[in-house]
Design an enzyme around this catalytic site. Structure first.
Site, PDB file in Angstrom:
ATOM      1  CB  VAL A 121      -1.045  -0.128   1.257  1.00  0.00           C
ATOM      2  CG1 VAL A 121      -1.950   1.348   1.323  1.00  0.00           C
ATOM      3  CG2 VAL A 121      -1.802  -1.237   1.456  1.00  0.00           C
ATOM      4  CB  ALA A 148       9.782   5.965   8.014  1.00  0.00           C
ATOM      5  CE  LYS A 156      -5.961  -5.611   8.591  1.00  0.00           C
ATOM      6  NZ  LYS A 156      -5.943  -6.129   7.423  1.00  0.00           N
ATOM      7  CB  VAL A 158     -13.121  -0.920   7.576  1.00  0.00           C
ATOM      8  CG1 VAL A 158     -14.204  -1.753   7.314  1.00  0.00           C
ATOM      9  CG2 VAL A 158     -12.679  -0.859   8.980  1.00  0.00           C
ATOM     10  CB  ILE A 183     -15.389  -0.018   0.403  1.00  0.00           C
ATOM     11  CG1 ILE A 183     -15.254  -1.272  -0.662  1.00  0.00           C
ATOM     12  CG2 ILE A 183     -16.919   0.400   0.429  1.00  0.00           C
ATOM     13  CD1 ILE A 183     -15.983  -2.486   0.139  1.00  0.00           C
ATOM     14  CG  ASP A 193      -8.615  -8.879   8.437  1.00  0.00           C
ATOM     15  OD1 ASP A 193      -7.674  -8.131   8.426  1.00  0.00           O
ATOM     16  OD2 ASP A 193      -9.582  -8.930   7.601  1.00  0.00           O
ATOM     17  CE  LYS A 212     -10.266  -5.516   7.171  1.00  0.00           C
ATOM     18  NZ  LYS A 212     -10.035  -6.566   6.271  1.00  0.00           N
ATOM     19  N   GLY A 240      -5.786  -4.799  -1.437  1.00  0.00           N
ATOM     20  CA  GLY A 240      -4.719  -4.494  -2.595  1.00  0.00           C
ATOM     21  C   GLY A 240      -4.133  -3.344  -2.584  1.00  0.00           C
TER      22      GLY A 240
HETATM   23  N1  HSE Z   1      -6.464 -10.167   4.852  1.00  0.00           N
HETATM   24  C1  HSE Z   1      -7.575  -9.047   4.442  1.00  0.00           C
HETATM   25  C2  HSE Z   1      -8.470  -9.527   3.959  1.00  0.00           C
HETATM   26  C3  HSE Z   1      -7.108  -7.826   3.638  1.00  0.00           C
HETATM   27  O1  HSE Z   1      -8.317 -10.981   3.275  1.00  0.00           O
HETATM   28  O2  HSE Z   1      -9.558  -8.873   3.454  1.00  0.00           O
HETATM   29  C4  HSE Z   1      -7.249  -6.527   4.049  1.00  0.00           C
HETATM   30  O3  HSE Z   1      -7.402  -6.334   5.292  1.00  0.00           O
END
Ligand code: HSE
Length: 430
Positions: A18, A47, A107, A134, A138, A203, A207, A304
């Site tokens: 990113v 950095a 996150k 999140v 989007i 994950d 979120k 992505g």
């Molecule tokens: N590991 C996360 C996913 C990537 O599969 O959506 C984005 O947070």
């Protein structure tokens, strides 16, 4: 550039997938960003941990440094795209306490230390924005914070993990077992070598905490989200769901009832007619129910480099515009005192699968147990008969029932003489 055009100095922390794309957009689109903001964005440094590591996008080598603290000191705005708790937390606090606004996509950090960071931002008048945390590209956090600020959000349902959505979608479209679909997701680069955070729901839970905090103007953290991953979902569960008119999705559900909120992430049977059921592959979507707006859906790529960088740039442009106009950032402090619903208050419909004797009286024993617990059965059917050894697979879907009552009844079910094993227990949405 006009001599009176102000310059905003940017420190970029992290040059991964990113961060590299953020650097690319900043350098390639500098002129149009300046036109939209009324100030020049100047990337003064990046950095990184290792100056020699290969980059997805190579900026001017002079920009790279390993001294993040010194870089933050020279910047007006900090873009934190490193991930993890430390040193990201300390660096963001360093920036916010010095009145420097921060854009982050972290996150895990926001779900665990969001209120500490928001308080630091409010104290100094800096802005903290994290749209990228999140749903990747989007736009969902700013709509919750700004566009829906005059409404009352009652529920947020999200497919916020692309890896698990890809795996479940593969299981639906190919009939694959979980392990096969996971291996395919790893082969295609959706799932990481260690997929735990995705497949165990952590994950998505981070979120969910962030979504709920913004949707309900309150403060929730990761440990308040009841979390269950998708590892126990079998190809047989998927087939049965399809036969009953559902798809299985890993949903993050943030629900408000009065002054109470329930937060959960778990595999869910979603009616095939629900808008979220059509979210395929690794895409993400968030479905919002609000008192006046009604039902809204936000859809797009959830991960992505370039898509997530788009969200970072959106936050950055909003912050930069505010800096050009003058005045402090918008404080994001909780304005509502909400509590978590206790386990004894949670209720839902459930689908229960079991292996039971294919013999007279089995269905009536099962039905009697549910009747005695006060649980109303919506549908019950025998899926395959016989499986082996005179057993049949029986599936039932309940009406809405308290979670505790259902779980107690399922324990009793397993001890019935006619039931050999409860094979699945999945929440049903709608
Ligand atoms: N590991 C996360 C996913 C990537 O599969 O959506 C984005 O947070």
């Amino acid at each position: 550039m006009s001599s009176s055009t102000p310059t905003i100095k940017l420190a970029l922390l992290g040059a991964g997938n990113v961060g590299s794309q953020v650097a690319r957009i900043l350098l390639e689109d500098a002129d149009s960003l300046q036109a939209r903001i009324g100030a020049r964005l100047e990337l003064i440094g990046i950095a990184v941990r290792d100056l020699t590591a290969p980059r997805h996008y190579q900026a001017d080598p002079q920009l790279y440094t390993t001294d993040a603290e010194a870089l933050i000191d020279r910047a007006d705005v900090v873009l934190e795209l490193t991930g993890g708790i430390e040193p990201a937390r300390s660096r963001i606090l360093q920036a916010l306490q010095a009145g420097k606004s921060v854009v982050s996509g972290n996150k895990a950090l926001l779900a665990q230390h969001g209120s500490e960071l928001a308080a630091a931002a409010a104290a100094s008048g800096a802005q903290l924005s994290y749209e990228a945390a999140v749903g990747g590209a989007i736009p969902i956090l700013r709509p919750l914070r700004d566009s829906l600020a005059g409404d009352r959000v009652s529920r947020v349902l999200g497919i916020v993990n692309g890896t698990t959505n890809y795996i479940l979608d593969q299981m639906h479209s190919t009939g694959a077992q979980f392990d096969q679909a996971l291996a395919e997701a790893q082969r295609l680069g959706y799932a990481e070598a260690d997929p735990t955070a995705d497949i165990e729901g952590h994950d998505a839970a981070a979120k969910a905490a962030i979504l709920a905090s913004l949707a309900f103007h309150s403060s929730f953290s990761l440990d308040q989200v009841r979390t269950e991953g998708i590892t126990s979902i079998s190809a047989e569960d998927v087939q049965a769901a399809e036969a009953e008119g559902y798809v299985i999705k890993l949903l993050a559900v943030c629900e408000r009832q009065g002054d109470q909120v329930s937060l959960r992430v778990n595999p869910t049977l979603l009616p095939q007619s629900h808008p979220l059921a059509s979210v395929r592959g690794a895409f993400n979507a968030v479905f919002v129910e609000a008192e006046n707006a009604g039902e809204l859906m936000f859809y797009g790529p959830g991960a992505g480099g370039a898509p997530t960088a788009s969200a970072v740039l959106g936050d950055l442009v909003a912050i930069a515009r505010r800096m050009v106009l003058g005045g402090p950032g918008l404080p994001d402090l909780p304005t509502e005192q909400l509590s978590l619903a206790g386990a004894d208050q949670l209720a839902s419909s459930y689908a229960v699968g079991m292996l039971a004797k294919d013999a007279p009286g089995t269905l009536s024993q099962i039905a009697q147990l549910f009747a005695e617990a006060g649980i109303s059965i919506e549908t019950i059917r025998q899926v395959k008969a016989p499986v082996a050894g005179g057993l049949a697979l029986i599936r039932l879907v309940t009406h809405r029932v308290k979670d505790q009552t259902l779980r107690q009844t399922v324990q009793q079910l397993a001890s019935l003489e006619t039931v050999q094993e409860v094979t699945s227990l999945i929440q049903v949405e709608g």
